[in-house]
Design a protein around this motif. Structure first.
Motif, PDB file in Angstrom:
ATOM      1  N   ALA A   1       0.835  -1.211   0.000  1.00 16.63           N
ATOM      2  CA  ALA A   1       0.000   0.000   0.000  1.00 16.63           C
ATOM      3  C   ALA A   1       0.868   1.258   0.000  1.00 16.63           C
ATOM      4  N   HIS A   2       1.971   1.193   0.738  1.00 16.16           N
ATOM      5  CA  HIS A   2       2.871   2.344   0.783  1.00 16.16           C
ATOM      6  C   HIS A   2       3.459   2.625  -0.596  1.00 16.16           C
ATOM      7  N   LYS A   3       3.836   1.568  -1.301  1.00 16.84           N
ATOM      8  CA  LYS A   3       4.404   1.741  -2.638  1.00 16.84           C
ATOM      9  C   LYS A   3       3.375   2.349  -3.579  1.00 16.84           C
ATOM     10  N   GLU A   4       2.130   1.911  -3.471  1.00 14.02           N
ATOM     11  CA  GLU A   4       1.065   2.459  -4.322  1.00 14.02           C
ATOM     12  C   GLU A   4       0.877   3.954  -4.033  1.00 14.02           C
ATOM     13  N   ALA A   5       0.870   4.316  -2.749  1.00 14.95           N
ATOM     14  CA  ALA A   5       0.711   5.732  -2.385  1.00 14.95           C
ATOM     15  C   ALA A   5       1.900   6.554  -2.883  1.00 14.95           C
ATOM     16  N   GLU A   6       3.084   5.967  -2.810  1.00 17.73           N
ATOM     17  CA  GLU A   6       4.291   6.652  -3.280  1.00 17.73           C
ATOM     18  C   GLU A   6       4.193   6.929  -4.783  1.00 17.73           C
ATOM     19  N   ASN A   7       3.708   5.945  -5.533  1.00 17.65           N
ATOM     20  CA  ASN A   7       3.543   6.131  -6.982  1.00 17.65           C
ATOM     21  C   ASN A   7       2.527   7.235  -7.280  1.00 17.65           C
ATOM     22  N   LYS A   8       1.464   7.276  -6.480  1.00 16.42           N
ATOM     23  CA  LYS A   8       0.445   8.311  -6.686  1.00 16.42           C
ATOM     24  C   LYS A   8       1.032   9.704  -6.442  1.00 16.42           C
ATOM     25  N   VAL A   9       1.846   9.824  -5.387  1.00 19.88           N
ATOM     26  CA  VAL A   9       2.458  11.125  -5.084  1.00 19.88           C
ATOM     27  C   VAL A   9       3.347  11.580  -6.237  1.00 19.88           C
ATOM     28  N   THR A  10       4.122  10.638  -6.781  1.00 18.33           N
ATOM     29  CA  THR A  10       4.991  10.975  -7.914  1.00 18.33           C
ATOM     30  C   THR A  10       4.166  11.476  -9.095  1.00 18.33           C
ATOM     31  N   SER A  11       3.058  10.774  -9.386  1.00 18.57           N
ATOM     32  CA  SER A  11       2.194  11.152 -10.506  1.00 18.57           C
ATOM     33  C   SER A  11       1.560  12.526 -10.271  1.00 18.57           C
ATOM     34  N   ILE A  12       1.107  12.756  -9.047  1.00 21.28           N
ATOM     35  CA  ILE A  12       0.463  14.044  -8.723  1.00 21.28           C
ATOM     36  C   ILE A  12       1.456  15.191  -8.863  1.00 21.28           C
ATOM     37  N   LYS A  13       2.676  14.980  -8.400  1.00 21.59           N
ATOM     38  CA  LYS A  13       3.697  16.027  -8.506  1.00 21.59           C
ATOM     39  C   LYS A  13       3.979  16.378  -9.960  1.00 21.59           C
ATOM     40  N   GLN A  14       4.056  15.350 -10.806  1.00 19.94           N
ATOM     41  CA  GLN A  14       4.310  15.602 -12.227  1.00 19.94           C
ATOM     42  C   GLN A  14       3.167  16.406 -12.840  1.00 19.94           C
ATOM     43  N   GLU A  15       1.942  16.034 -12.478  1.00 15.18           N
ATOM     44  CA  GLU A  15       0.781  16.752 -13.013  1.00 15.18           C
ATOM     45  C   GLU A  15       0.749  18.196 -12.491  1.00 15.18           C
ATOM     46  N   ALA A  16       1.139  18.388 -11.224  1.00 14.99           N
ATOM     47  CA  ALA A  16       1.156  19.734 -10.644  1.00 14.99           C
ATOM     48  C   ALA A  16       2.196  20.609 -11.329  1.00 14.99           C
ATOM     49  N   GLU A  17       3.365  20.024 -11.646  1.00 19.60           N
ATOM     50  CA  GLU A  17       4.397  20.789 -12.353  1.00 19.60           C
ATOM     51  C   GLU A  17       3.888  21.232 -13.720  1.00 19.60           C
TER      52      GLU A  17
END
Length: 692
Positions: A452-468
């Motif tokens: 679950a932690h790995k899945e959340a980590e992947n989501k954070v990475t994706s969100i950051k890219q979209e925010a940039e």
């Protein structure tokens, strides 16, 4: 920070008041404290950290029992029982007195967890004392908590500092090291600014509503939405990290409980040994795979060119025979003969003769020098390709064999461990079976949490890219009003500041990494007898290199690496403080940097005598004040001689026991018998200064 005095009062193993004078002098930076197993060396080590931060290290058992057992037992129900630790020290010319104490109204027979209270007093150069309201904040300005592990440590656990055994999900194995270094450099302020600046951008962007510019408003809302999602996912990651850590502790606690079970103990020990061997085999497997990737990335083209080189040489030879490629004779050589009209054998070659005509014809079939040289160079490399191909093939074959052996070893060890698990399950003891079932349960929960932690980590990475990407769209969008244009410019300016701060952070981080790397190499080479070279990589992970690549480190090598790192951190902290003082920036309020003491329990861990002697010589050079806690077995012969030469004062932790069947013991210091274990009315430890 210069430690002056430690005063214990009914603190765990120490009954009544015990005082440790810590003052040292130039050239004599060490204070030696000798104690047998169980005398209280670990308690003494933790007393420093407890006074400063109010917590024990994780290896301390029964952490809630702060008050000495007899003091607690002698306290009547309804009466107060107290314990305290006072630490006096100097920092930048100011003296401080830190007192951490607990006062408990006894209501039960057993002690329960209690929150200690802190008092910090500052004594100025004029002798005036004043209480510091936010004492904890002042302490951490002087010595940040993140650096605690580098200045108060147990040598037997030092190797774990870099082994990666203790870490949270999502954190690198040296996450603690990285955090400490950033604290040391005062880089946390820059990191906090980098975290806050996007909030500033969003606040500025929110000043534009949909009436003024619907497109900007839409992008602004989307950035807010992404920030909220990122915050939620980061919170989830932190929650999962805590869960994973809690599950790990439960599993470790169960393992300890199983060890205490007499029937299961041998099996549990065997299981622990197998687990360590499996981990070591996995580490080797990863190293071999890394080596394979390196070979393929650097030399993989050789496999793709197999046969091409031979074919090129064959074609070239064929062309040479057909005179389509320059021959071995240079054109300039024939031209010289024709011009001189004299062959190298001495025979004349006059113009118009048959010999002259034949040579003139051959001139055009001879090679140009540059073509010939190029071909010779290319053909030479072509001929070496096959040799290099064979070398790489042999290395890959050996590497594949190593990987297979590691895989086979892992399979064999895992099968053996499964067998031990079945035997543990077969132990006909209800408690053991229950513990094993609990361990399975927590291990399964830990695995689920990691996923679950790995899945959340992947989501954070994706969100950051979209925010940039959304931020870029906002800054480049066409605006419809002057106000929108100004806001857009302000947001752009904030982004430029953020980019500049990121660059500063990278430069300063690399600067200190380079300083630490050089210092670690210097200290390590003084202690370690092999030609291994430590390296602090870009991720602040300590590696040990041999001539053939990254070394598989032993426990002893990890200990020496850890000690070298402690010396390096101490040196860098001292340099940072000196630079700040030169610039007039060093104050207690700004914190960071400085001269720090090192307090270490069992500095030699499980090292053999050779390294013990080397370390005993190197310790005094680590910093200006070293408090060393030793058992009798750790301080003998040359080791004790080296330490005593650097010692300003020595103490013995004298153990008193009512067990009359236990023999009384002494320790030999400076050829004198000093009481070490004595009979007494109850179990307690007394700090006794060794005088000569």
């Amino acid at each position: 920070m210069k430690l002056l005095k430690l005063t214990l009062n009914n603190f765990r193993a120490f009954y009544s008041e015990q005082v440790l004078d810590l003052s040292v002098e130039e050239g004599k930076p060490a204070v030696l404290v000798f104690g047998n197993n169980g005398a209280g060396k670990t308690t003494l080590l933790n007393a420093f950290a407890w006074a400063l931060y109010g917590t024990f290290s994780e290896d301390v058992e029964q952490q809630h029992r702060v008050i000495h057992d007899k003091a607690w037992a002698d306290t009547a129900f309804g009466e107060d029982a107290t314990a305290s630790v006072r630490l006096d020290f100097e920092h930048d010319g100011t003296r401080f007195s830190v007192v951490r104490h607990v006062t408990v109204i006894k209501e039960k027979a057993e002690q329960e967890p209690v929150e200690p209270e802190l008092t910090v007093t500052e004594i100025g150069t004029d002798g005036e004392a004043q209480s510091i309201l936010n004492g904890q904040d002042r302490i951490e300005k002087i010595l940040p908590k993140g650096l605690r592990q580098f200045f108060f440590f147990n040598g037997e656990r030092m190797e774990k500092m870099f082994s990666g055994d203790v870490k949270r999900e999502g954190e690198g194995k040296n996450q603690e090291v990285q955090k400490a270094i950033k604290t040391l450099l005062d880089l946390e302020a820059i990191e906090r600014a980098l975290e806050d600046l996007p909030k500033v951008s969003r606040k500025l962007a929110s000043e534009i509503d949909s009436k003024e510019d619907s497109r900007l408003k839409q992008l602004s809302d989307h950035m807010d939405h992404l920030a909220t999602r990122e915050k939620e996912e980061v919170a989830e990651m932190l929650r999962l990290s805590s869960e994973i850590s809690a599950f790990q502790k439960e599993v470790q606690s169960i393992d300890r409980a199983l060890l205490q079970n007499r029937e299961a103990e041998p099996l549990q020990k065997k299981r622990d040994s197998l687990t360590r061997r499996i981990k070591a085999a996995h580490d080797r497997h990863m190293e071999y795979k890394s080596r394979k990737r390196e070979l393929l990335s650097r030399h993989g083209f050789l496999a793709l060119t197999s046969g091409i080189d031979t074919k090129v040489i064959e074609l070239a030879d064929d062309m040479r025979e057909r005179r389509q490629l320059p021959a071995g004779i240079q054109r300039s050589f024939i031209e010289d003969i024709l011009e001189a009209q004299l062959c190298m054998c001495g025979r004349e070659v006059r113009e118009g003769t048959q010999e002259y005509v034949e040579l003139d014809k051959r001139k055009y079939n001879a090679g140009l020098e540059d073509v010939q040289e190029s071909w010779m160079r290319v053909s030479g490399k072509m001929k070496n390709l096959e040799e290099r191909r064979q070398e790489i093939l042999e290395q890959l074959t050996l590497n594949a064999s190593d990987i297979q052996k590691a895989d086979a070893e892992i399979s064999e060890l895992e099968a053996e461990r499964s067998d031990v698990d079945r035997q543990l399950e077969g132990v006909n003891i209800q408690d053991v079976q229950r513990l094993i079932e609990r361990r399975k349960n927590y291990a399964s929960k830990e695995t689920d949490a990691r996923v679950a932690h790995k899945e959340a980590e992947n989501k954070v990475t994706s969100i950051k890219q979209e925010a940039e990407a959304t931020g870029r769209q906002y800054r480049k969008a066409e605006v419809k009003s002057e106000k929108a244009r100004k806001v857009q410019e302000q947001v752009e300016l904030v982004e430029k500041v953020r980019a500049a701060l990121k660059e500063i952070l990278e430069i300063k981080t690399e600067e200190v990494r380079d300083q630490l790397d050089k210092k670690v190499k210097e200290v390590f080479s003084r202690i370690f007898i092999k030609s291994y070279v430590p390296e602090l990589n870009d991720d602040f992970e300590l590696e040990l290199h041999t001539a053939s690549g990254v070394a598989i480190r032993s426990t002893g090598e990890n200990q020496i690496l850890g000690l070298s790192f402690v010396g390096a951190v101490s040196e860098v902290a001292r340099n940072i403080s000196a630079r700040k003082k030169n610039r007039g920036e060093a104050t207690i309020e700004t914190g960071s940097g400085g001269v720090y003491p090192v307090v270490m329990d069992a500095p030699f861990g499980s090292l053999d005598l050779t390294y013990q002697e080397e370390i005993s010589k190197a310790l005094p050079a680590l910093t200006s004040q070293i408090i060393t806690l030793l058992s009798q077995s750790q301080a003998r012969g040359k080791v004790l001689e080296n330490l005593q030469q650097a010692a300003n004062r020595m103490y013995v932790l004298r153990s008193y026991t009512p067990n009359q069947s236990a023999g009384e013991e002494t320790i030999v210091i400076n050829n004198r018998q000093v009481p070490y274990v004595s009979h007494g009315d109850f179990e307690h430890t007394v700090l006794e200064k060794v005088t000569f």
